[in-house]
Every structure is written in structure tokens, then in C-alpha cells.
Design a protein around this motif. Sequence first.
Motif, short mmCIF file in Angstrom:
data_model
loop_
_atom_site.label_atom_id
_atom_site.label_comp_id
_atom_site.label_asym_id
_atom_site.label_seq_id
_atom_site.Cartn_x
_atom_site.Cartn_y
_atom_site.Cartn_z
N UNK A 197 0.83 -1.21 0.00
CA UNK A 197 0.00 0.00 0.00
C UNK A 197 0.86 1.25 0.00
N UNK A 198 1.94 1.24 0.79
CA UNK A 198 2.85 2.38 0.83
C UNK A 198 3.52 2.60 -0.52
N UNK A 199 3.93 1.50 -1.15
CA UNK A 199 4.58 1.60 -2.46
C UNK A 199 3.63 2.21 -3.50
N UNK A 200 2.36 1.86 -3.41
CA UNK A 200 1.38 2.40 -4.36
C UNK A 200 1.27 3.91 -4.25
N UNK A 201 1.43 4.47 -3.05
CA UNK A 201 1.35 5.92 -2.89
C UNK A 201 2.61 6.61 -3.42
N UNK A 202 3.75 5.92 -3.37
CA UNK A 202 5.01 6.51 -3.81
C UNK A 202 5.29 6.25 -5.28
N UNK A 203 4.57 5.29 -5.84
CA UNK A 203 4.74 4.88 -7.24
C UNK A 203 6.22 4.55 -7.50
N UNK A 204 6.80 5.13 -8.55
CA UNK A 204 8.19 4.79 -8.90
C UNK A 204 9.21 5.72 -8.26
N UNK A 205 8.74 6.66 -7.46
CA UNK A 205 9.65 7.66 -6.91
C UNK A 205 10.62 7.07 -5.89
N UNK A 206 10.16 6.12 -5.10
CA UNK A 206 10.99 5.46 -4.09
C UNK A 206 10.68 3.97 -4.13
N UNK A 207 11.73 3.16 -4.19
CA UNK A 207 11.56 1.70 -4.22
C UNK A 207 11.67 1.15 -2.81
N UNK A 244 -13.65 0.25 3.29
CA UNK A 244 -13.32 1.66 3.55
C UNK A 244 -11.84 1.96 3.32
N UNK A 245 -10.95 1.19 3.90
CA UNK A 245 -9.51 1.45 3.76
C UNK A 245 -9.05 1.24 2.32
N UNK A 246 -9.67 0.31 1.63
CA UNK A 246 -9.32 0.05 0.23
C UNK A 246 -9.78 1.19 -0.67
N UNK A 247 -11.02 1.60 -0.53
CA UNK A 247 -11.58 2.60 -1.42
C UNK A 247 -11.11 4.01 -1.10
N UNK A 248 -10.97 4.34 0.16
CA UNK A 248 -10.65 5.71 0.55
C UNK A 248 -9.17 5.97 0.80
N UNK A 249 -8.39 4.92 1.05
CA UNK A 249 -6.97 5.12 1.36
C UNK A 249 -6.03 4.31 0.47
N UNK A 250 -6.59 3.53 -0.45
CA UNK A 250 -5.75 2.78 -1.38
C UNK A 250 -5.09 1.56 -0.80
N UNK A 251 -5.57 1.07 0.35
CA UNK A 251 -5.05 -0.18 0.89
C UNK A 251 -5.44 -1.34 -0.02
N UNK A 252 -4.77 -2.48 0.08
CA UNK A 252 -5.13 -3.62 -0.77
C UNK A 252 -6.59 -4.03 -0.59
N UNK A 253 -7.19 -4.50 -1.65
CA UNK A 253 -8.56 -4.99 -1.56
C UNK A 253 -8.58 -6.24 -0.69
N UNK A 254 -9.40 -6.26 0.35
CA UNK A 254 -9.39 -7.42 1.26
C UNK A 254 -10.06 -8.64 0.67
N UNK A 255 -9.64 -9.79 1.14
CA UNK A 255 -10.28 -11.05 0.79
C UNK A 255 -11.30 -11.41 1.86
N UNK A 256 -12.31 -12.16 1.47
CA UNK A 256 -13.35 -12.55 2.41
C UNK A 256 -12.94 -13.79 3.20
N UNK A 257 -13.29 -13.81 4.46
CA UNK A 257 -13.06 -14.98 5.31
C UNK A 257 -14.30 -15.88 5.36
#
Length: 346
Positions: free
Chosen positions: A93-103, A171-184
Motif C-alpha cells: 500500500x505504501x509503495x502504491x502511494x510513492x509509485x516509482x519515486x521510491x523503491x 473503507x480502507x481500500x476505497x478511501x486510502x488505497x489499501x489492498x482490496x481485502x479477501x473474504x473470510x
Amino acid sequence: LKFLQNWRLAGCPPVPHSLAMHSAELPSSSGALCGREPDAVADFAGIRAVASDMDGTFLRPDHEAPAANLEAVRQVEELGLHFLFCTGRNRASAQARLRDAVNLSNRPGVFLNGAAVYGKSGSIIHERTVSVDVVVDMLGYAKALFGKFSVVLCHGDAHFVPDLEERWALHLHKDYGDPEPSSLGGYDAAISAFRGASGGTEPPQKAPRREEPHLLHFIGSREDLDAGRERLEALAGGRVKFVRALPTCLTLLHPLCSKADGLEAALKEFDSTLSEAIAFGDAENDVEMLQAVKIGVAMGNAMPTVKENACWHCAANSAEPPGVAQVLADLLSFVNARGETQGGQS
């Protein structure tokens, strides 16, 4: 004007007009830190590492990384200092916010509020997890209040929820870009999985327990979380610690887990310590880190409890240039000046 307003809200003295410009360049040094005492001056001597939270700190309010902060990271590392992200996000999730700027795959970093720490090799070097008994109790509590809260369980870069149809599940996926959760597969199935037994009416069968999560989020409205926190803490009975990183998110962690704990482990990758670090944060989950390092900086937009517990403040993440970039400009000026002095003496 917006920058000056944010600066004054941070409780700092007026700054030169030159800092109010909109620029992708790193701003010039200008005394970007203000302390509890009016005449306090930050001592950058011995600083070898910079640690920064992401949301509310390094990222803008729209959760994007500003060019000035990215340029600051580049210059900090160019001078031989170390920069680490310390965030409640997982690494993906953090990498997605930084894209290619920081590995992030090949640098030490602190993720999931200190529950998962990665080293130079890209592998986890330190982790803490929430015990199964706590997970089962919390799932049972959320089940009884179905629809009011959603429970998100995080392990590494994977997120899981009991029921994807719940109001707060995504909520965290749609509003903050966290990974889409899997169902239990529902609350009953989730509880059975963590107990290590198959569900249904048949007698429990031997089955491996689901792996303990690094952390557990309770997601809901600000009002419901405020009202329910005391009950949740009583139910936990000291088996976990609670931190609030977002108005809509209450996080449960191993009792010893914190960003300070994770950062201490990550700094060992550089043979460095907390006493050689400066750190930035804005939320309740940053307080221990800000208190543990040599210079702990609360953002101008930080929660009141963070400002009360940090010795230093800077401009907000919405300022132009952002608060992190302003402070790092001062640090870079100090390091460059020290380098010139040492070079002249040698």
C-alpha cells in the motif's frame, strides 16, 4: 497565504516570504522547527537517520507524495543519511502511494505500525502479531454488532475481512488505497478458522489455525469508535494495545508493538540508534516514535495529543512547501555546513 496560515496554526513564528512560494524544489533553510520554548533551537548534531509517517505527514491531504518531499529524500540520502518510512500501511500500500519515486522493496522500512519491519534484503527482520484468542474475541464482538463495525485483519501485504458486504469492509481500500481485502467467508467461518477447527455442526476437526495477523483494525464512524473504545479495551484486558491513526480506524496491536519498536529494529540495519534519528508524525500511533528519537516532530495538522507529547512542531502536510521538506532543508543545511567546516580543518 495558505502556507502562512498553516504555519501560524502550528504555533510557529512568521517565516520569510520566500517560503510561501509554490515550488517542486527543496526550500531554503529558514528555521522550520519550533519548540515548546520560544528560544529553543533544534540540535541536528549526530543525526544519521530520518523517519517519517506517511498519511498526514509525508503525503499531502490527498494521499499523494509532494515533489518537495521526494526531493528532500533524494538529497538526504545523497549526503549519506538514511531515510525510512514508518507507516500504518503495509508495504504494498505504501509503495502504491510513492509509485516509482521510491523503491521500498530494497530498503529498511517500518510498516503496519511497527508490526512488520523489513530490512535491506527486502525480507521481514522483525515482527509482532496479535494472538488468536484476541482475534476470536474481537470477531465475536463485531459479529454481535453486525453492521456497526468492520474488522480488517492484516498480515504482511494481505488484508482480510469476515464479510465483504459490511458497510465499512472496503473503507480502507476505497478511501486510502489499501489492498482490496479477501473474504473470510463470514464471522462464523472466520472465528472457526482462527480457533483451528472446521465450522458447521460436526465435531471440530483437526485443522491448522489461520496465521496470527500482524494487526487488527476496527473500522467504523468516528462517533461509534469513540463510544465503543472503552468496551473494546475492557474486552481486550491488556492483551493488546489500541492506537488511533484515523478518525474511522482503531487499530489493535501486540502490547510491545509500536513504530518506535519497529524503528529501533530497522535502524540496526544501518548500525544506527533512535538517539541518532529525527522523526515526523501526526497521529496517536506516532507518539511513541516521536518520544523515542532525538528530535520528534509533530506536524502542524497533528492530533492535539501528538502536539502535546512532541517537543517540536513544524508546518502542516498541506503547507507549501510541506512541513517535512522545510525541516529537512534545515537538516541538509546543517550537514552541508558541518561538512565544509570539517573539510577545511582536515
